[in-house]
Motif scaffolding. Structure first.
Motif, PDB file in Angstrom:
ATOM      1  N   GLN A 552     -14.523  20.650  18.032  1.00 34.76           N
ATOM      2  CA  GLN A 552     -14.761  22.086  18.202  1.00 34.76           C
ATOM      3  C   GLN A 552     -16.132  22.342  18.830  1.00 34.76           C
ATOM      4  N   GLY A 553     -17.130  21.521  18.466  1.00 34.20           N
ATOM      5  CA  GLY A 553     -18.458  21.698  19.036  1.00 34.20           C
ATOM      6  C   GLY A 553     -18.501  21.413  20.519  1.00 34.20           C
ATOM      7  N   ILE A 554     -17.715  20.376  20.974  1.00 32.56           N
ATOM      8  CA  ILE A 554     -17.691  20.048  22.408  1.00 32.56           C
ATOM      9  C   ILE A 554     -17.092  21.193  23.205  1.00 32.56           C
ATOM     10  N   PHE A 555     -15.994  21.739  22.717  1.00 32.12           N
ATOM     11  CA  PHE A 555     -15.356  22.828  23.469  1.00 32.12           C
ATOM     12  C   PHE A 555     -16.189  24.105  23.410  1.00 32.12           C
ATOM     13  N   ASN A 556     -16.984  24.280  22.365  1.00 31.26           N
ATOM     14  CA  ASN A 556     -17.917  25.420  22.351  1.00 31.26           C
ATOM     15  C   ASN A 556     -19.005  25.250  23.406  1.00 31.26           C
ATOM     16  N   GLY A 565     -11.975  19.845  37.399  1.00 34.64           N
ATOM     17  CA  GLY A 565     -11.357  18.563  37.094  1.00 34.64           C
ATOM     18  C   GLY A 565     -11.550  18.253  35.632  1.00 34.64           C
ATOM     19  N   PRO A 566     -11.565  16.958  35.294  1.00 31.73           N
ATOM     20  CA  PRO A 566     -11.730  16.581  33.899  1.00 31.73           C
ATOM     21  C   PRO A 566     -13.144  16.924  33.375  1.00 31.73           C
ATOM     22  N   ILE A 567     -13.196  17.124  32.058  1.00 38.73           N
ATOM     23  CA  ILE A 567     -14.508  17.335  31.421  1.00 38.73           C
ATOM     24  C   ILE A 567     -15.181  15.976  31.315  1.00 38.73           C
ATOM     25  N   LEU A 668     -21.530  17.597  30.075  1.00 36.16           N
ATOM     26  CA  LEU A 668     -22.281  17.703  28.817  1.00 36.16           C
ATOM     27  C   LEU A 668     -22.768  16.326  28.405  1.00 36.16           C
ATOM     28  N   ALA A 669     -23.797  16.310  27.533  1.00 37.59           N
ATOM     29  CA  ALA A 669     -24.380  15.064  27.040  1.00 37.59           C
ATOM     30  C   ALA A 669     -24.444  15.131  25.522  1.00 37.59           C
TER      31      ALA A 669
END
Length: 743
Positions: A552-556, A565-567, A668-669
């Motif tokens: 959930q944190g990644i998608f936030n 394209g891909p994340i 993201l990192a």
């Protein structure tokens, strides 16, 4: 860890202490056992009390014959002085020595003085050299012998007895068991003494009463004696000064024949004034006689004058003059001298008769010499000669008086000159006597006041024992139970304090707040310590909740990022062993289960059996120049566009080489940090070097290896089995006894 006084902190501390329950149990048990062992032979303690009436505040005063005026500060000072005398080393030393003398004079132990056990212990340690100093039946002689023996050097038995830690005779031990206090605001003081021997307890206090009363009185009287001695010496000096001054005046009076200077000087002044008047009258008479003689002589002829100057007449005339001088002297002495005598009158009468005879002879001589009856002017010669003779006699008498008067006048001048400086000297001597007398009287008054104060001090320092020391029959209650209880409490508190203090001083990251503060990034998920597992905890459910929180944190984080394209996400750490591979597998497995197609690009081969698609790249060589994720999968026959999520795992950036520019192509990192380690300057510097490459990225922190207590702060109650008692205690602490879940 920031400290906030709330329910979670209370629960945290309870859990922290429960982790070290063995230490918290062993500490009180060991201290209890130690105190129990040390106090198993604890001696009984007896207490004796005595009360002394001082009279300091309300005692009688000789100066007013009433109760002395109460001065609060003076009263406090007086009581402090008295208490300090009682608590002084000298008093305790003498008490210890006198108590030792009393015990050494005993042939056998007496219950009222010393117990059998204490007496045996004393006899066992006393050397024969000291025992031989005892004079049987003579307390004072024995005391003198012991005192002389003690003072001869610093290494003898009695000296060591007083200055080393002997429980009965050492002054330090005596003072440690002595307590002195004033009873409220009264004139009474209470002295309490404790000992393990009731006889020694009573006798020590009895000797204390005798010694300190004597010392206190001696101190007060010594002060008074010093004052009296001073005034007595001053009085003796003043007496010497006064006697010396009076002797000087007496000597002066003797040397100058002075009986009473002021009366004598007044008498001389009066005599001088009277004589001055008399002397002036004589001058006038002499002038008148000279004038009459001159007139009469002018009436005589030359022959008559010649005849009057013959030898016989001149001789008679001189005799009459001399006799008149003697008569004048006697008359003056009779009239002006201070002391008169009756023989003056007889002498004057004889001399007057003799003068009369000489006058008759002179008259006859003149009559024989002159036979002429009348003068040249027709005056009867006999009449003129008679007149001349009368005036000659009067003139000679007056001239004689004048001669005596001149001498007396000179004498008066001499007396005035002599008495004038004597008056100044007399004044100076009398003033000196007056000053010496006043000084003497002043010192005498001060001496009398000092003597009165001394008597007053003797009255007020006469302390009275209003309550004699009692012989204690019952010992004080033992403090062993209290000591054991205190020991158990201290045995628990000290370890608990050390545990909590060490927890506060723990430099590890430990929790979310510290991780965010140190990395300056938000924590999106936390994972428990999977190695050190607690019993009755569902770690599978914990992992699911943590992975779900991470998902959930990644998608936030990527919400709002343009979909091209891909994340593409990069998972990295600053140190080795942070758990990146494990956490990445958890995440990708969860996403696969959710229907996402994922790819893991790793710098090493994944040893775990997993269905996740993965590629391995070489972290050295040409790979370091990669600027995009596509470069990593080049020549791998992989089409990135077919994947929904690509996760790239890098080696620890602080210890290995890695493609820095790869961050510019990521969406993201994710920084992985282990909670059970400290955050060093190397970690901080490694993140600082990535700052330019990661400015555009969405970043988050995954905190790994977190304790279960910290997990509860982020995901709620930890899943697992709990006993009924534990659930009840937790509800009580968190004030949720009556709370229920809603449907």
């Amino acid at each position: 860890m920031e400290f906030k006084l709330d329910i979670l902190n209370i629960i945290y501390f309870i859990r922290l202490l429960l982790k070290h329950y063995l230490i918290l149990i062993l500490g009180p048990v060991m201290l209890f056992a130690l105190i129990f062992h040390l106090t198993k032979d604890e001696p009984k303690v007896y207490t004796s009390r005595t009360k002394i009436y001082t009279g300091i505040a309300t005692g009688a005063n000789l100066t007013s014959l009433e109760s002395s005026k109460v001065d609060r500060q003076s009263t406090i000072t007086a009581f402090d002085n008295l208490i300090n005398v009682i608590n002084s080393r000298g008093t305790a030393e003498e008490v210890g020595l006198r108590l030792f003398v009393q015990h050494m004079l005993l042939e056998k132990p007496t219950k009222e003085i010393i117990s059998r056990e204490s007496y045996s212990n004393l006899k066992r340690i006393v050397p024969d050299e000291v025992s031989q100093l005892v004079v049987e039946g003579n307390y004072e002689e024995t005391y003198k012998n012991f005192l002389n023996y003690k003072n001869k050097d610093f290494e003898n038995f009695i000296y060591e007895l007083s200055y080393l830690n002997h429980p009965v005779y050492s002054f330090e031990k005596i003072l440690s068991k002595l307590k002195v206090r004033r009873l409220y605001s009264s004139d009474m003081i209470e002295i309490t003494y404790k000992s393990n021997d009731p006889g020694i307890c009573k006798q020590t206090l009895q000797i204390f009463n005798e010694v300190f009363v004597e010392k206190y009185s001696a101190i007060k009287l010594v002060q008074s004696d010093a004052i009296l001695k001073y005034f007595q010496n001053q009085l003796d000096d003043a007496q010497v000064k006064l006697d010396r001054s009076e002797d000087q005046l007496l000597k002066f009076n003797k040397q100058n024949n002075i009986i009473n200077y002021y009366e004598q000087s007044e008498h001389i002044t009066i005599q001088k004034e009277r004589f001055s008047a008399y002397y002036n009258e004589l001058k006038m008479e002499l002038k008148a006689s000279e004038a009459v003689l001159k007139v009469l002589e002018d009436k005589l002829t030359v022959q008559q004058k010649k005849e009057l100057n013959n030898a016989e007449i001149i001789k008679l005339r001189n005799q009459i003059a001399e006799l008149n001088i003697e008569i004048s002297v006697k008359d003056y002495q009779a009239e002006f001298d201070t002391i008169t005598d009756t023989h003056y009158q007889d002498e004057i009468a004889d001399m007057r008769a003799k003068s009369f005879q000489l006058q008759e002879k002179l008259r006859n001589s003149i009559n024989q010499a002159y036979f002429i009856d009348n003068s040249v002017d027709g005056i009867n010669s006999t009449s003129v000669l008679n007149q001349w003779l009368v005036n000659v006699v009067a003139y000679e008498s007056t001239r004689a008086k004048m001669l005596v008067g001149d001498e007396k006048n000179k004498e008066f001048e001499r007396l005035v000159k002599e008495y004038a400086p004597k008056g100044a000297t007399m004044k100076r001597l009398e003033r000196k006597i007056d000053i010496a007398e006043k000084e003497y009287l002043s010192i005498l008054h001060s001496l009398n006041v000092a003597k009165l104060k001394q008597q007053n001090l003797e009255l007020n320092t006469n302390l009275k024992v209003s309550e004699e020391p009692n012989f204690p029959l019952k010992s004080e209650p033992s403090k062993r139970k209290i000591l054991l209880l205190i020991g158990m409490v201290i045995g628990f508190i000290i370890p608990a304090f050390v545990i909590i203090a060490l927890d506060f001083l723990n430099p590890n990251i430990r929790n979310v707040a510290n991780a965010q503060k140190l990395t300056k990034l938000n924590v999106i998920s936390i994972f428990p310590n999977m190695v050190k597992r607690a019993k009755r905890r569902d770690y599978g459910e914990l992992k699911r909740l943590s992975v779900n929180k991470l998902f959930q944190g990644i998608f936030n984080l990527v919400n709002g990022v343009e979909n091209r394209g891909p994340i593409k996400a990069i998972i990295y750490s600053t140190q080795d062993g942070e758990g990146k591979t494990c956490l990445g597998n958890f995440l990708l497995e969860h996403m696969n289960a959710k229907g996402f197609k994922c790819l893991l690009i790793n710098h090493k081969e994944n040893s775990e059996d997993s269905e996740i698609e993965q590629l391995v790249f070489d972290a050295d060589g040409e790979t370091l120049k990669c600027t995009s994720v596509s470069n990593l999968v080049k020549n791998k026959n992989v089409e990135l566009s077919t994947y929904d999520f690509v996760l790239v795992e890098l080696p620890s950036i602080n210890l290995n080489n890695y493609p820095v520019k790869l961050f510019s192509d990521a969406d993201l990192a994710l920084l992985t940090v282990r909670a059970n380690r400290s955050w060093s300057s190397a970690d901080k510097n490694a993140l600082a070097k990535l700052e330019k490459q990661t400015q555009h990225l969405k970043q988050g922190v995954i905190l790994n290896g977190v304790e279960l207590d910290e997990m509860e702060k982020m995901i709620g109650e930890i899943p697992g089995e709990r006993s009924l008692i534990r659930r009840f205690i937790k509800k009580v602490i968190s004030f949720q006894i009556y709370s229920k879940k809603l449907k």
